[in-house]
Design an enzyme around this catalytic site. Sequence first.
Site, PDB file in Angstrom:
ATOM      1  N   LYS A 208      57.531  35.077  16.300  1.00 35.91           N
ATOM      2  CA  LYS A 208      57.519  33.940  17.213  1.00 35.91           C
ATOM      3  C   LYS A 208      57.960  32.690  16.464  1.00 35.91           C
ATOM      4  O   LYS A 208      57.567  32.473  15.314  1.00 35.91           O
ATOM      5  CB  LYS A 208      56.108  33.729  17.780  1.00 35.91           C
ATOM      6  CG  LYS A 208      55.947  32.435  18.575  1.00 35.91           C
ATOM      7  CD  LYS A 208      54.552  32.333  19.153  1.00 35.91           C
ATOM      8  CE  LYS A 208      54.299  30.969  19.762  1.00 35.91           C
ATOM      9  NZ  LYS A 208      52.989  30.892  20.437  1.00 35.91           N
TER      10      LYS A 208
ATOM     11  N   ASN B 140      56.830  24.443  23.743  1.00 35.04           N
ATOM     12  CA  ASN B 140      55.679  23.588  24.066  1.00 35.04           C
ATOM     13  C   ASN B 140      55.960  22.602  25.194  1.00 35.04           C
ATOM     14  O   ASN B 140      55.570  21.423  25.134  1.00 35.04           O
ATOM     15  CB  ASN B 140      55.175  22.843  22.830  1.00 35.04           C
ATOM     16  CG  ASN B 140      54.156  23.635  22.036  1.00 35.04           C
ATOM     17  OD1 ASN B 140      54.157  23.574  20.814  1.00 35.04           O
ATOM     18  ND2 ASN B 140      53.280  24.379  22.699  1.00 35.04           N
TER      19      ASN B 140
ATOM     20  N   HIS C  24      46.871  33.279  22.145  1.00 34.66           N
ATOM     21  CA  HIS C  24      47.330  32.079  21.479  1.00 34.66           C
ATOM     22  C   HIS C  24      46.559  31.905  20.169  1.00 34.66           C
ATOM     23  O   HIS C  24      45.530  32.532  19.947  1.00 34.66           O
ATOM     24  CB  HIS C  24      47.071  30.900  22.433  1.00 34.66           C
ATOM     25  CG  HIS C  24      47.126  29.553  21.839  1.00 34.66           C
ATOM     26  ND1 HIS C  24      45.993  28.874  21.427  1.00 34.66           N
ATOM     27  CD2 HIS C  24      48.162  28.734  21.601  1.00 34.66           C
ATOM     28  CE1 HIS C  24      46.353  27.694  20.968  1.00 34.66           C
ATOM     29  NE2 HIS C  24      47.652  27.570  21.052  1.00 34.66           N
TER      30      HIS C  24
ATOM     31  N   ASN D 209      50.256  29.137  27.541  1.00 37.02           N
ATOM     32  CA  ASN D 209      48.898  28.691  27.230  1.00 37.02           C
ATOM     33  C   ASN D 209      48.793  27.196  27.502  1.00 37.02           C
ATOM     34  O   ASN D 209      47.864  26.550  27.054  1.00 37.02           O
ATOM     35  CB  ASN D 209      48.511  29.015  25.772  1.00 37.02           C
ATOM     36  CG  ASN D 209      49.117  28.053  24.788  1.00 37.02           C
ATOM     37  OD1 ASN D 209      48.532  27.002  24.507  1.00 37.02           O
ATOM     38  ND2 ASN D 209      50.271  28.382  24.249  1.00 37.02           N
TER      39      ASN D 209
ATOM     40  N   LYS E 162      57.878  28.516  16.732  1.00 41.32           N
ATOM     41  CA  LYS E 162      57.408  27.307  17.394  1.00 41.32           C
ATOM     42  C   LYS E 162      58.598  26.365  17.553  1.00 41.32           C
ATOM     43  O   LYS E 162      59.153  25.859  16.581  1.00 41.32           O
ATOM     44  CB  LYS E 162      56.319  26.635  16.559  1.00 41.32           C
ATOM     45  CG  LYS E 162      55.878  25.282  17.102  1.00 41.32           C
ATOM     46  CD  LYS E 162      55.201  25.394  18.451  1.00 41.32           C
ATOM     47  CE  LYS E 162      53.795  25.920  18.325  1.00 41.32           C
ATOM     48  NZ  LYS E 162      53.099  25.987  19.621  1.00 41.32           N
TER      49      LYS E 162
ATOM     50  N   ASN F   3      45.517  29.062  16.696  1.00 41.48           N
ATOM     51  CA  ASN F   3      45.463  27.706  16.150  1.00 41.48           C
ATOM     52  C   ASN F   3      45.221  27.805  14.655  1.00 41.48           C
ATOM     53  O   ASN F   3      45.178  28.904  14.109  1.00 41.48           O
ATOM     54  CB  ASN F   3      44.384  26.872  16.851  1.00 41.48           C
ATOM     55  CG  ASN F   3      43.040  27.570  16.867  1.00 41.48           C
ATOM     56  OD1 ASN F   3      42.340  27.595  15.861  1.00 41.48           O
ATOM     57  ND2 ASN F   3      42.674  28.167  17.996  1.00 41.48           N
TER      58      ASN F   3
ATOM     59  N   GLU G  40      57.906  31.164  26.045  1.00 46.42           N
ATOM     60  CA  GLU G  40      56.580  30.560  26.213  1.00 46.42           C
ATOM     61  C   GLU G  40      56.665  29.067  26.511  1.00 46.42           C
ATOM     62  O   GLU G  40      57.165  28.285  25.701  1.00 46.42           O
ATOM     63  CB  GLU G  40      55.750  30.777  24.947  1.00 46.42           C
ATOM     64  CG  GLU G  40      54.345  30.188  25.038  1.00 46.42           C
ATOM     65  CD  GLU G  40      53.545  30.392  23.767  1.00 46.42           C
ATOM     66  OE1 GLU G  40      52.558  29.658  23.561  1.00 46.42           O
ATOM     67  OE2 GLU G  40      53.908  31.278  22.968  1.00 46.42           O
TER      68      GLU G  40
ATOM     69  N   ASP H 224      58.665  29.270  21.652  1.00 48.54           N
ATOM     70  CA  ASP H 224      57.681  28.411  22.317  1.00 48.54           C
ATOM     71  C   ASP H 224      58.053  26.940  22.139  1.00 48.54           C
ATOM     72  O   ASP H 224      57.697  26.319  21.139  1.00 48.54           O
ATOM     73  CB  ASP H 224      56.298  28.681  21.716  1.00 48.54           C
ATOM     74  CG  ASP H 224      55.236  27.727  22.246  1.00 48.54           C
ATOM     75  OD1 ASP H 224      55.481  27.062  23.266  1.00 48.54           O
ATOM     76  OD2 ASP H 224      54.154  27.651  21.631  1.00 48.54           O
TER      77      ASP H 224
ATOM     78  N   ASP I  59      42.821  32.421  24.554  1.00 51.50           N
ATOM     79  CA  ASP I  59      42.302  31.890  23.295  1.00 51.50           C
ATOM     80  C   ASP I  59      40.822  31.688  23.546  1.00 51.50           C
ATOM     81  O   ASP I  59      40.449  30.920  24.445  1.00 51.50           O
ATOM     82  CB  ASP I  59      42.991  30.571  22.947  1.00 51.50           C
ATOM     83  CG  ASP I  59      42.555  30.002  21.598  1.00 51.50           C
ATOM     84  OD1 ASP I  59      41.355  30.099  21.268  1.00 51.50           O
ATOM     85  OD2 ASP I  59      43.408  29.445  20.887  1.00 51.50           O
TER      86      ASP I  59
END
Length: 427
Positions: free
Chosen positions: A195, A228, A325, A274, A197, A327, A251, A226, A298
């Site tokens: 994945k 965001n 998800h 998410n 980001k 962190n 995502e 992802d 999560d």
Amino acid sequence: MKIVHLKNTQIAVGDPPLLNAAGLHAPYALRIIVELKTDAGIIGLSEIPGSQKIYLALEDLSSLLVGKDVFGLHGIKRLILEKFGTRDNERGVAPWDQRLLVHLFSAIEVACLDCIGKKLKRPIVDLLGGKSREKVPFAAYLFYKYEGAGGDLGFDIDSSKKGWWLARQQKALTPDQIVDQATAMCEEFGFKSIKLKGGALPPNEECNSMLALREAFGEDTPLRLDPNAIWSLPTAIECGKRLEGILEYYEDPVRGQKNMALLAKEVNIPLATNMCTTSFDDLPSSIALASEHIILSDHHFWGGLQASMQLNKICETFGRGFSMHSNSHLGISMAAMTHLGAAVPHLDYALDTHYPWQEDEVIQGGKIPIQEGYVTPPDGPGLGVELDRDQLEKLHQNFLRCGLKERDDEIEMKKVNPEWEFKLQRW
């Protein structure tokens, strides 16, 4: 077993200068370690994101929990609701979840389940219904980043490190550098899925990184991107068309269920979230709009392990994929996540994890091993992990020294680029 004391310790964990849609990670990620002591002498552990708001709420809650039975989780949840109501219960627009109640629920629930497991001499996965799988798949989690190690080293490089622990300090701002990062991480941990980001660089550059990853790793390695929710719908459609047949899932490229539903009609890639579906109240409109194909749970953000098991059943019922998800967590959260991943009957995709980015650890014996892309749930009672109190104190001193109280990636980015500002939609 009755609760006799709750101890909450704020810690700061070294975090490299990773880029995302909200800016730049600070040199330290904040966590809270919760120790829930019972009249049986058993101490249950949990770990949650470390905002000052959550810490103060936990401190406020501590005296109210004294005398409560660790088996009485419904009553404890009612107590938390009565105490805090719906205060600070908005997710917020940042990539990370800023709600209070779900973090409190998960913090206390995991610690109580750890106590119960230790009392019964059974691992938490057994309290969730037993294992659906013996080991849990995880995915490599790549970031665009500036050069640097985080923590006391900040933007410096510790050249004494080797392998991944050296590679994680190196700059990654081009497709070739992202491929190098992925190669080092996969060689170290054996990940089979990757994945990236996104939301940090112009969309075409991020698409080029995904195409470079496909060329380097081949068709048998699932890829995810992802951004965001920082892209406009036209941008997400344009990039999605480029990445059809490349991505395992896409995502949160756009913000909100309505935009995700519109995107789903235009692009032949499964959509995951998410950010737009993050609570049980969001699920009816998610199903009605068909706004995503995959929910990324999560346990910190959905209110605990048992709530995540309920979510898993809903996803199965309505034909939605399920994964998790991540962190900036340490071993206590990693253990909880792995017990949940082993228990859920319906698991379609490898779980996300930031764990390789965090060199620090707070559990005895060092970091939980990731082997061939899998993690085996700790087989001890409860979570199966115990605190390393020397490390806990060291990381608490980091917290006292670093001066951070809340995560704010925009402030960190402004230290590098004073002109930079967070935008809900950048491209």
